[in-house]
Write an enzyme that holds these catalytic residues in place. Structure first.
Site, short mmCIF file in Angstrom:
data_model
loop_
_atom_site.label_atom_id
_atom_site.label_comp_id
_atom_site.label_asym_id
_atom_site.label_seq_id
_atom_site.Cartn_x
_atom_site.Cartn_y
_atom_site.Cartn_z
N LYS A 92 38.28 56.35 42.40
CA LYS A 92 37.14 55.65 43.02
C LYS A 92 37.04 54.26 42.39
CE LYS A 92 32.25 56.23 44.17
NZ LYS A 92 31.82 54.90 43.70
N ASP A 98 57.18 32.06 40.91
CA ASP A 98 55.93 31.46 41.40
C ASP A 98 56.13 30.02 41.83
OD1 ASP A 98 54.77 33.85 40.80
OD2 ASP A 98 53.64 33.14 39.06
N SER A 99 56.97 29.30 41.12
CA SER A 99 57.17 27.88 41.43
C SER A 99 57.74 27.69 42.83
CB SER A 99 58.10 27.24 40.39
OG SER A 99 59.35 27.93 40.35
N GLU A 100 58.62 28.61 43.26
CA GLU A 100 59.20 28.51 44.61
C GLU A 100 58.12 28.78 45.67
OE1 GLU A 100 61.98 28.09 47.73
OE2 GLU A 100 61.97 27.43 45.63
N TYR A 101 57.30 29.79 45.43
CA TYR A 101 56.20 30.10 46.36
C TYR A 101 55.25 28.90 46.47
CZ TYR A 101 52.14 32.43 48.44
OH TYR A 101 51.10 32.76 49.27
N ASP A 102 54.86 28.35 45.33
CA ASP A 102 53.93 27.21 45.33
C ASP A 102 54.52 26.01 46.05
OD1 ASP A 102 52.13 28.72 43.91
OD2 ASP A 102 52.69 27.88 41.96
N ARG A 136 29.96 46.40 53.64
CA ARG A 136 29.30 47.63 54.08
C ARG A 136 27.88 47.34 54.55
NH1 ARG A 136 29.79 53.03 52.59
NH2 ARG A 136 30.93 52.60 50.67
N LYS A 162 31.40 61.48 39.92
CA LYS A 162 31.05 60.32 39.09
C LYS A 162 31.33 60.66 37.62
CE LYS A 162 28.70 57.25 40.69
NZ LYS A 162 29.00 55.94 41.28
N LYS A 174 38.82 64.46 49.03
CA LYS A 174 38.74 64.56 50.49
C LYS A 174 39.54 65.76 50.98
CE LYS A 174 38.66 59.50 50.96
NZ LYS A 174 39.38 58.32 51.48
#
Length: 663
Positions: A111, A31-35, A132, A306, A282
Site C-alpha cells: 500500500k 542521461d547526457s544523451e537523453y538531455d 480522488r 494498516k 484483493k
C-alpha cells in the site's frame, strides 16, 4: 530528413529512453544523451510551435500555469478500501469472502503512501488525470501528472480506458526537497505523502516537474479492457503495455501466506525507496470480485491492512479543558512537541474522565504517543518507571471552566457536561458549528472571528449574525472592506438554505446531517416539525427514540422558540426546498426503487445519473441482488448485466433511463 520527420523520431526516441529509465529501471543511454535530445526537441518546438503536441516528451518539464483546478466527475467512483488493523480483522474479512464465494486466492500488494489518481486514455493517448477528491468528483491535474516520467503519454496499443494508481514522492526526492527548503529558509515538508499531494496541486506544473514524483499503477476501471480474468493477470498486462506496477506483489493461496507477507514487509518496509503504510489484499479472481460486489463506501473483495502505528515517548506538560457546543468537557493532553509518523505532535485528546482514571494519567508523566490510523494523536499509556516523584492523580473539575456552572454527569454517559444554556464556551462553539460548511455554510466566519464577535458583545446567539452591520465589522482587527463585504454576502446567501441545513446547524443533540435531511423532507416546514410528537417521529425510518425525545425537548424550549422566531424575522428560510415525497410520487418509475448502474455511460456521467435518480426517490447501489429493481446498463456492462438477466431483473439502456428522466 525534414523537420516533421525529425520531431517524430525525437518523440519515439525520448519516449523509449524515458520508459527504459523510469519504468524498466534499465537505461540504454546515459542521461547526457537523453538531455541532449530533449533540448533539441524543445528548441524545435520553440521555433515551430505548430509542431508541439499534447503527448510531446517536452510536457515532462511543465507548461503554462493555471489559475485553478477544474472539478471533474469520475466515470466510476474512486472508492476507498475498508481497513484492517489486526490478524483478527483479516480473518473476519476472509470468512466473509469465503461464506459468499467459497475458496479464493488473494493478490497481495504494498500500500503505497501517496495520492490516489486516475488516468484516462483515449485510443492509447493520455488525455486526463484526476485526483480522488471525494471519490465522486476529483480535480483535473492532467498537466501536473504529465510531468511524472513513469506515466506513458502514449501506449503501445490504442486502448480507451481508465487506469488508477498511487502517485508518490520517493524518499530521495523528499530529502532533496527538504534540503532545498532548508537552504532557502522555507518550512520543511512533514512527510513524503504530504509533499507529493502538495506537489500535484501546484498551479504551475513546472514546479511539479522539479519535485521528481513517481507512480505505481494498480487497477483498471474495467479489467476486462485488458482481457484479464484476475488481478494478477491484469497487473502483468499493465506491465506489457508500458505502465509501471509494483513488482513486490505476491499471489497468496490462503491467509497464512498473507500473514507471512505482512510480517516480512512490516520488518523490511524501511528498506524500500518509498513509503508504504500497509498491505492491500484483493480477491484475485475477477468473477468472484463481481459476485462479492461493493458496499456504499468500499469493495467487499478487498481490504487494506494498516501497519501498527509508530509509538514515541514524550512528556505530558498539562491537561487543558475545552467545552463543546453540547456542553461536553473534553480534556486534552498538552505534550512536549515530538515527531510522530512524520509530523510534530503537541496535543492529544484524552476524551473523558474515565480514560484518564483508567490509564492513571498525571501531569508530568512520560507517556507513549501514537497516531490512531496514523492520523489522530492519542495517549497509549503512561511509562510508570519514569513517573516523577510527587505527581498526583488528575481530577476533573466540578465547575465549568468557562462559566462557573456546576458540571454534571448524566447517567449512562462518560462525559461531564455543562448544562448552563448561557455558557459562553457553548454559545461560541454553537455559532462555529452553525456557520460550518455542512450546516449554513457561511464562508469567512472562522473560529477566530466568531470569538471576536462574541467577546466584543456583537453577537450573543446565531440569530445575531443576521444583524451584523458593515460599519461595525470594519472597526475589527484584520477586517478590511473586501473581507467584510464577502462575509455579509455569505450571510445573506445563507438565508435561502433549505431546512435541513438549518436543522443541522442548530446543533440539536443526537441529530446529525442525515437525520436532519430525513426530517426536513418528511415535515417540509419548521412549523410542522414543532408540532411533531415523539410517537410520530419514531415512526420514521432512521429516527430513534433518543433522537426524537431530544428534538421535541429542544423545540419546546422557550429560548429556542424565541431564537427561531428571530431567525424567521431576519429572513432565514424555514422550509425544505429539495425534492419532497410529493415529488417522488410524481415519478413512479424510479420512486423507492433500487437501481444499479453498470458499464460506460455516455449521455450522463455516473454521478449525474446517480444524483438524478436519488432526487426522484431511488436508491442507487453498486451490487445486483434479488432486491434490485432495475439495472441500467451502458456499454461493456459485463457480469452485472449477466447477473440481472439470471435473476430476471429488468435491464434498461442508458437512453431508456434518460427518456424516463425527461418525462
Amino acid at each position: 530528413m525534414n523537420i516533421e520527420q525529425r520531431v517524430t523520431e525525437l518523440h519515439q526516441l525520448l519516449h523509449q529512453y524515458n520508459y527504459e529509465y523510469h519504468v524498466q529501471d534499465n537505461p540504454s543511454v546515459p542521461d547526457s544523451e537523453y538531455d541532449k535530445l530533449l533540448h533539441e526537441l524543445i528548441d524545435i518546438e520553440r521555433e515551430h510551435p505548430e509542431l508541439k503536441t499534447d503527448d510531446s516528451p517536452t510536457v515532462r518539464v511543465g507548461g503554462t500555469p493555471v489559475s485553478a483546478f477544474e472539478k471533474v466527475d469520475h466515470d466510476t467512483p474512486m472508492l476507498s478500501l475498508g481497513n484492517a488493523f489486526s490478524e483478527e480483522d483479516l480473518l473476519a474479512f476472509d470468512k466473509r469472502v469465503k461464506d459468499e464465494v467459497g475458496e479464493v486466492e488473494y493478490m497481495v500488494e504494498l500500500k503505497i503512501d501517496g495520492l490516489a489518481v486516475s488516468l484516462k486514455y483515449v485510443d492509447g493517448v493520455f488525455v486526463q488525470g484526476l485526483t480522488r477528491g471525494d471519490g465522486t468528483t476529483g480535480e483535473n491535474i492532467t498537466q501536473n501528472l504529465k510531468t511524472i516520467h513513469a506515466i506513458p503519454l502514449t501506449l503501445s496499443v490504442p486502448l480507451t480506458f481508465e487506469v488508477r494508481g498511487e502517485a508518490y514522492m520517493p524518499r530521495k526526492s523528499f530529502l532533496a526537497l527538504n534540503a532545498y527548503r532548508e537552504k532557502v529558509g522555507e518550512p520543511l515538508a512533514a512527510n513524503p505523502r504530504n509533499a507529493a499531494a502538495g506537489s500535484l496541486r501546484q498551479l504551475d506544473s513546472k514546479l511539479t516537474a522539479k519535485r521528481k514524483l513517481d507512480i505505481f499503477l494498480y487497477s483498471v476501471n474495467d479489467l476486462r479492457e485488458l482481457n484479464a480474468q484476475s488481478q494478477s493477470e491484469a497487473l502483468d498486462k499493465l506491465d506489457e503495455i508500458g505502465f509501471k506496477t509494483n513488482h513486490e506483489r505476491k499471489l497468496c493461496r490462503n491467509m497464512e501466506e498473507v500473514f507471512e507477507y505482512i510480517k516480512y514487509w512490516t520488518e523490511k518496509r524501511n528498506d524500500l525507496a518509498y513509503d508504504i503504510d500497509g498491505i492491500v489484499i484483493k480477491v484475485n479472481d475477477l468473477s468472484k470480485q463481481d459476485e462479492l460486489g461493493f458496499t456504499a463506501k468500499s469493495p467487499k473483495w478487498a481490504i487494506a491492512y494498516k501497519f501498527p502505528a509508530e509509538e514515541v515517548i514524550t512528556t505530558l506538560n498539562d491537561i487543558e479543558l475545552s467545552i463543546g457546543r453540547t456542553g461536553v468537557v473534553t480534556p486534552t493532553a498538552i505534550l512536549e512537541p515530538v515527531k510522530v509518523a512524520g509530523t510534530t505532535v503537541g496535543r492529544a485528546s484524552l476524551h473523558n474522565e474515565d480514560l484518564i482514571r483508567e490509564k492513571d494519567i498525571r501531569i508530568g508523566d512520560s507517556v507513549v504517543i501514537r497516531k490512531a490510523g496514523e492520523i489522530i494523536p492519542e495517549v497509549v499509556r503512561v511509562v510508570l518507571d519514569r513517573r516523577p516523584e510527587g505527581t498526583k492523580p488528575y481530577n476533573m473539575p466540578e465547575i465549568c471552566p468557562s462559566c462557573g456552572h456546576e458540571l454534571v454527569r448524566i447517567e449512562g454517559e462518560v462525559a461531564l457536561r455543562c448544562i448552563n444554556p448561557k455558557c459562553d464556551a457553548k454559545l461560541v462553539e454553537g455559532v462555529i458549528h452553525f456557520v460550518s460548511r455542512t450546516a449554513m455554510n457561511i464562508d469567512g466566519l472562522g473560529e477566530r472571528i466568531v470569538e471576536v464577535l462574541y467577546n466584543e458583545d456583537i453577537i450573543n446567539d446565531v440569530a445575531d449574525l443576521y444583524t451584523l452591520e458593515r460599519e461595525r465589522l470594519l472597526t475589527l482587527e484584520r477586517m478590511g472592506e473586501k473581507k467584510v463585504d464577502k462575509l455579509l454576502a455569505a450571510i445573506e446567501a445563507s438565508k435561502t438554505n433549505s431546512l435541513e441545513r438549518l436543522l443541522f446547524g442548530l446543533g440539536i443533540r443526537h441529530l446529525g446531517a442525515k437525520a436532519s435531511m430525513v426530517l426536513a423532507r418528511e415535515f417540509g416546514t419548521m412549523d410542522n416539525l414543532k408540532n411533531a410528537t415523539v410517537e410520530t417521529l419514531t415512526q420514521i425510518d432512521d429516527i430513534g427514540e433518543k433522537m426524537a425525545q431530544s428534538l421535541v425537548t429542544y423545540l419546546q424550549n422557550e429560548d429556542i422558540i424565541n431564537l427561531l422566531e428571530k431567525l424567521e424575522q431576519y429572513g432565514v428560510n424555514m422550509r425544505y426546498t429539495g425534492v419532497t415525497k410529493d415529488d417522488i410520487e410524481l415519478h413512479p418509475v424510479f420512486g423507492e426503487k433500487t437501481i444499479v448502474l453498470t458499464g460506460k455511460l455516455t449521455i450522463m456521467s455516473r454521478s449525474e445519473a446517480t444524483k438524478a435518480l436519488t432526487n426522484l426517490g431511488a436508491k442507487v447501489t453498486n451490487s445486483v441482488t434479488k432486491k434490485t429493481d432495475i439495472v441500467i446498463a451502458g456499454s461493456d456492462a459485463g457480469s452485472k448485466r449477466e447477473k440481472a438477466d439470471s435473476l430476471g431483473i429488468p435491464v434498461w439502456t442508458e437512453q431508456m433511463m434518460v427518456d424516463a428522466l425527461r418525462n
